[in-house]
Design a protein around this motif. Structure first.
Motif, PDB file in Angstrom:
ATOM      1  N   PHE A 288     -44.292   1.568 -60.855  1.00  0.00           N
ATOM      2  CA  PHE A 288     -44.968   1.368 -62.131  1.00  0.00           C
ATOM      3  C   PHE A 288     -45.341  -0.110 -62.306  1.00  0.00           C
ATOM      4  O   PHE A 288     -44.718  -1.013 -61.733  1.00  0.00           O
ATOM      5  N   PHE A 289     -46.337  -0.342 -63.154  1.00  0.00           N
ATOM      6  CA  PHE A 289     -46.868  -1.695 -63.359  1.00  0.00           C
ATOM      7  C   PHE A 289     -47.509  -1.788 -64.730  1.00  0.00           C
ATOM      8  O   PHE A 289     -48.062  -0.811 -65.236  1.00  0.00           O
ATOM      9  N   ASP A 290     -47.415  -2.948 -65.365  1.00  0.00           N
ATOM     10  CA  ASP A 290     -48.263  -3.215 -66.527  1.00  0.00           C
ATOM     11  C   ASP A 290     -48.658  -4.691 -66.531  1.00  0.00           C
ATOM     12  O   ASP A 290     -48.057  -5.526 -65.840  1.00  0.00           O
ATOM     13  N   ALA A 291     -49.697  -4.995 -67.290  1.00  0.00           N
ATOM     14  CA  ALA A 291     -50.266  -6.341 -67.270  1.00  0.00           C
ATOM     15  C   ALA A 291     -49.312  -7.378 -67.834  1.00  0.00           C
ATOM     16  O   ALA A 291     -49.278  -8.527 -67.373  1.00  0.00           O
ATOM     17  N   ASP A 292     -48.514  -6.993 -68.842  1.00  0.00           N
ATOM     18  CA  ASP A 292     -47.624  -7.959 -69.483  1.00  0.00           C
ATOM     19  C   ASP A 292     -46.459  -8.370 -68.589  1.00  0.00           C
ATOM     20  O   ASP A 292     -46.115  -9.547 -68.482  1.00  0.00           O
ATOM     21  N   SER A 293     -45.832  -7.386 -67.942  1.00  0.00           N
ATOM     22  CA  SER A 293     -44.585  -7.694 -67.239  1.00  0.00           C
ATOM     23  C   SER A 293     -44.616  -7.435 -65.739  1.00  0.00           C
ATOM     24  O   SER A 293     -43.617  -7.651 -65.056  1.00  0.00           O
ATOM     25  N   GLY A 294     -45.738  -6.966 -65.207  1.00  0.00           N
ATOM     26  CA  GLY A 294     -45.856  -6.820 -63.767  1.00  0.00           C
ATOM     27  C   GLY A 294     -45.222  -5.559 -63.213  1.00  0.00           C
ATOM     28  O   GLY A 294     -45.164  -4.526 -63.880  1.00  0.00           O
ATOM     29  N   LYS A 295     -44.707  -5.652 -61.975  1.00  0.00           N
ATOM     30  CA  LYS A 295     -44.229  -4.489 -61.235  1.00  0.00           C
ATOM     31  C   LYS A 295     -42.769  -4.151 -61.544  1.00  0.00           C
ATOM     32  O   LYS A 295     -41.964  -5.040 -61.807  1.00  0.00           O
ATOM     33  N   LEU A 296     -42.456  -2.853 -61.484  1.00  0.00           N
ATOM     34  CA  LEU A 296     -41.065  -2.410 -61.478  1.00  0.00           C
ATOM     35  C   LEU A 296     -40.358  -3.036 -60.278  1.00  0.00           C
ATOM     36  O   LEU A 296     -40.957  -3.261 -59.223  1.00  0.00           O
ATOM     37  N   MET A 297     -39.065  -3.321 -60.421  1.00  0.00           N
ATOM     38  CA  MET A 297     -38.263  -3.857 -59.318  1.00  0.00           C
ATOM     39  C   MET A 297     -37.027  -2.994 -59.125  1.00  0.00           C
ATOM     40  O   MET A 297     -36.416  -2.544 -60.096  1.00  0.00           O
ATOM     41  N   ILE A 298     -36.664  -2.778 -57.862  1.00  0.00           N
ATOM     42  CA  ILE A 298     -35.531  -1.910 -57.549  1.00  0.00           C
ATOM     43  C   ILE A 298     -34.618  -2.593 -56.537  1.00  0.00           C
ATOM     44  O   ILE A 298     -35.093  -3.223 -55.584  1.00  0.00           O
ATOM     45  N   THR A 299     -33.307  -2.469 -56.758  1.00  0.00           N
ATOM     46  CA  THR A 299     -32.310  -3.045 -55.854  1.00  0.00           C
ATOM     47  C   THR A 299     -31.208  -2.032 -55.579  1.00  0.00           C
ATOM     48  O   THR A 299     -30.468  -1.664 -56.500  1.00  0.00           O
ATOM     49  N   PRO A 300     -31.083  -1.540 -54.336  1.00  0.00           N
ATOM     50  CA  PRO A 300     -29.884  -0.779 -53.990  1.00  0.00           C
ATOM     51  C   PRO A 300     -28.719  -1.760 -53.861  1.00  0.00           C
ATOM     52  O   PRO A 300     -28.820  -2.746 -53.118  1.00  0.00           O
ATOM     53  N   TYR A 301     -27.627  -1.516 -54.611  1.00  0.00           N
ATOM     54  CA  TYR A 301     -26.576  -2.527 -54.630  1.00  0.00           C
ATOM     55  C   TYR A 301     -25.190  -2.028 -54.227  1.00  0.00           C
ATOM     56  O   TYR A 301     -24.281  -2.827 -54.041  1.00  0.00           O
ATOM     57  N   GLN A 302     -25.031  -0.720 -54.076  1.00  0.00           N
ATOM     58  CA  GLN A 302     -23.699  -0.237 -53.678  1.00  0.00           C
ATOM     59  C   GLN A 302     -23.824   1.093 -52.941  1.00  0.00           C
ATOM     60  O   GLN A 302     -24.513   2.004 -53.381  1.00  0.00           O
ATOM     61  N   LEU A 303     -23.134   1.175 -51.797  1.00  0.00           N
ATOM     62  CA  LEU A 303     -23.049   2.406 -51.016  1.00  0.00           C
ATOM     63  C   LEU A 303     -21.576   2.701 -50.795  1.00  0.00           C
ATOM     64  O   LEU A 303     -20.840   1.871 -50.253  1.00  0.00           O
ATOM     65  N   VAL A 304     -21.143   3.893 -51.242  1.00  0.00           N
ATOM     66  CA  VAL A 304     -19.711   4.227 -51.230  1.00  0.00           C
ATOM     67  C   VAL A 304     -19.533   5.647 -50.712  1.00  0.00           C
ATOM     68  O   VAL A 304     -20.299   6.557 -51.050  1.00  0.00           O
ATOM     69  N   LYS A 305     -18.492   5.851 -49.904  1.00  0.00           N
ATOM     70  CA  LYS A 305     -18.100   7.189 -49.476  1.00  0.00           C
ATOM     71  C   LYS A 305     -17.137   7.765 -50.489  1.00  0.00           C
ATOM     72  O   LYS A 305     -16.133   7.132 -50.839  1.00  0.00           O
ATOM     73  N   LYS A 306     -17.443   8.960 -51.003  1.00  0.00           N
ATOM     74  CA  LYS A 306     -16.583   9.652 -51.953  1.00  0.00           C
ATOM     75  C   LYS A 306     -16.286  11.047 -51.406  1.00  0.00           C
ATOM     76  O   LYS A 306     -17.082  11.971 -51.594  1.00  0.00           O
ATOM     77  N   ASP A 307     -15.167  11.178 -50.716  1.00  0.00           N
ATOM     78  CA  ASP A 307     -14.801  12.448 -50.071  1.00  0.00           C
ATOM     79  C   ASP A 307     -15.935  12.889 -49.153  1.00  0.00           C
ATOM     80  O   ASP A 307     -16.258  12.191 -48.211  1.00  0.00           O
ATOM     81  N   ASN A 308     -16.578  14.011 -49.457  1.00  0.00           N
ATOM     82  CA  ASN A 308     -17.665  14.509 -48.604  1.00  0.00           C
ATOM     83  C   ASN A 308     -19.037  14.204 -49.196  1.00  0.00           C
ATOM     84  O   ASN A 308     -20.005  14.934 -48.960  1.00  0.00           O
ATOM     85  N   GLN A 309     -19.096  13.128 -49.941  1.00  0.00           N
ATOM     86  CA  GLN A 309     -20.357  12.716 -50.547  1.00  0.00           C
ATOM     87  C   GLN A 309     -20.599  11.223 -50.304  1.00  0.00           C
ATOM     88  O   GLN A 309     -19.655  10.449 -50.126  1.00  0.00           O
TER      89      GLN A 309
END
Length: 433
Positions: A288-309
């Motif tokens: 997503f984008f708009d003129a006032d604030s620019g582009k959406l930003m995304i950061t993957p910050y945590q990867l965790v093993k939880k049992d079988n997930q």
């Protein structure tokens, strides 16, 4: 009265550094709540230390609900407020200087909080002291307000506003220049993906410094008896393009070395295709984008093993004209099979009129001191301006300065710190004279 701000600051800077160092030495990282210290002993000690100094400077002081303190000049109930925070994120590793001390080398200061936010908010307090020492006539009351939980959700602000009225106007020196009139919305997600039990049997736990405030830079995992280790580059989570994300680097290595089972390989391939060097959501259909604030930003910050997930956490900052619902709806269409999406944090975007008279005053001060364009802007960051009515963000980072806070060897150039003090002195004076 004509004031030579730079001479006044120059004549008093050594006392400023001496007093700031006292605050920098306190490890004001959030801890377990105790009696009279709702956010831990460190933040409360920093608050008490600053209040003692503010009282010595001649200000009226108070601590509200053990969470927020203020130094006040003036007696009117209505006030102009400058809101900053004394809590800091953990030091982390990789420092060349003691993280909890004001260190100086080649006209650059180092230490956790020198930029975010002890240095700037203390510069406001000390700058106001210098103005007060001149016995200037003022028409409005002003408060320098010190919080202790900004880095962990601003739970201190409700404790303050339950007892004290909001300011008529104010700013927080905890972002960038020029005046920031809008802050993007923030939403964090957990993506929980299940796997057959036999697929997870030979996958160990992920080891590394993973937290929502930064791009993870070191990560390792044991897979089929061998350790897979990657080193990236840490950066603030609102500037992912400045870092190298260890989560996506690890996924790339696992896929490249063909060391995982079929289902796990599909999962790590999805991480690579959706997130590796795709900081604006283009890999997940949320660009997503708009003129006032620019582009959406995304950061993957945590990867965790939880049992079988496997649990993958994402921090997203979306443009001010986009809704959280739009982001969620689009993201749900691009997840691995059988994955469950949960919102773990949400902060709505904030707006303030960029045509407000007080905003124009601060913009004019910035232009006068720096000679740079003072047109108000928006940010991907999150400040007290989201939680305190009638305030905007204003400094301390100048254009082009990004990715310094929350990093090891956090720094601020001496000239910039003193220039900030001048801007804040002039700005505060313009709001109360």
């Amino acid at each position: 009265m004509s004031i030579d701000f730079r001479t006044v600051i120059e004549e008093n800077k050594e006392q400023f550094y001496h007093d700031l160092d006292k605050v920098m030495q306190i490890e004001s990282v959030k801890g377990s709540p105790t009696e009279h210290a709702p956010f831990g002993r460190g933040p409360k000690e920093a608050l008490e230390t600053v209040m003692t100094m503010a009282e010595e400077y001649g200000f009226k002081t108070a601590i509200v609900n053990d969470a927020v303190g203020y130094a006040q000049w003036g007696e009117e109930e209505e006030y102009v407020g400058v809101f900053g925070h004394l809590d800091v994120v953990p030091a982390g590793e990789g420092w060349s200087y003691p993280p909890f001390k004001l260190s100086k080398k080649n006209h650059r200061f180092y230490g956790r909080g020198i930029l975010d936010n002890k240095g700037p908010i203390f510069a406001c307090l000390f700058g106001l002291k210098l103005l007060k020492d001149m016995n200037l006539p003022i028409k409005k009351t002003i408060r320098i307000v010190f919080g202790t939980d900004e880095e962990n959700g601003s739970g201190d602000i409700p404790k303050y506003l339950n007892e004290e009225r909001a300011p008529q106007f104010g700013f927080t020196p905890d972002c960038k220049y020029p005046v920031v009139y809008g802050e993007r919305g923030i939403v964090n997600y957990e993506i929980l993906t299940p796997f057959p039990e036999n697929e997870m049997e030979y996958l160990g736990n992920f080891i590394g410094d993973q937290a929502r405030d930064h791009v993870p830079d070191v990560l390792s995992v044991t897979l089929n008896g061998r350790n897979i280790h990657v080193i990236g580059k840490r950066a603030p989570s609102n500037a992912p393009e400045l870092g190298e994300n260890a989560i996506t680097l690890l996924a790339e290595k696992i896929v490249r070395e063909k060391s995982a089972s079929e289902k796990l390989t599909e999962y790590f391939s999805w991480i690579v295709e959706s997130l590796a060097n795709k900081h604006y959501g283009e890999g997940l259909g949320i660009d997503f984008f708009d003129a006032d604030s620019g582009k959406l930003m995304i950061t993957p910050y945590q990867l965790v093993k939880k049992d079988n997930q496997l649990s993958l956490s994402l921090a997203i900052r979306y443009p001010v004209t986009i809704t959280e619902e739009e982001v969620t709806e689009a993201l749900e269409k691009h997840l691995p099979v059988k994955s469950q999406l949960t919102i773990t944090r949400r902060i709505k975007s904030s707006h303030f009129s960029k045509n407000d008279l007080n905003v124009q005053k601060l913009s004019a001060v910035y232009e006068e001191v720096t000679g740079l364009d003072g047109t108000p802007v928006t940010t991907t960051g999150a400040t007290y301006a989201r939680f305190v009515p009638n305030i905007v963000a204003f400094g301390p980072s100048f254009p082009g300065q990004k990715g310094i806070a929350h990093n090891h060897d956090e720094y601020m150039d001496e000239n910039d710190l003193l220039l900030n003090m001048e801007i804040y002195m002039r700005g505060m004076l313009s709001l109360i004279e």
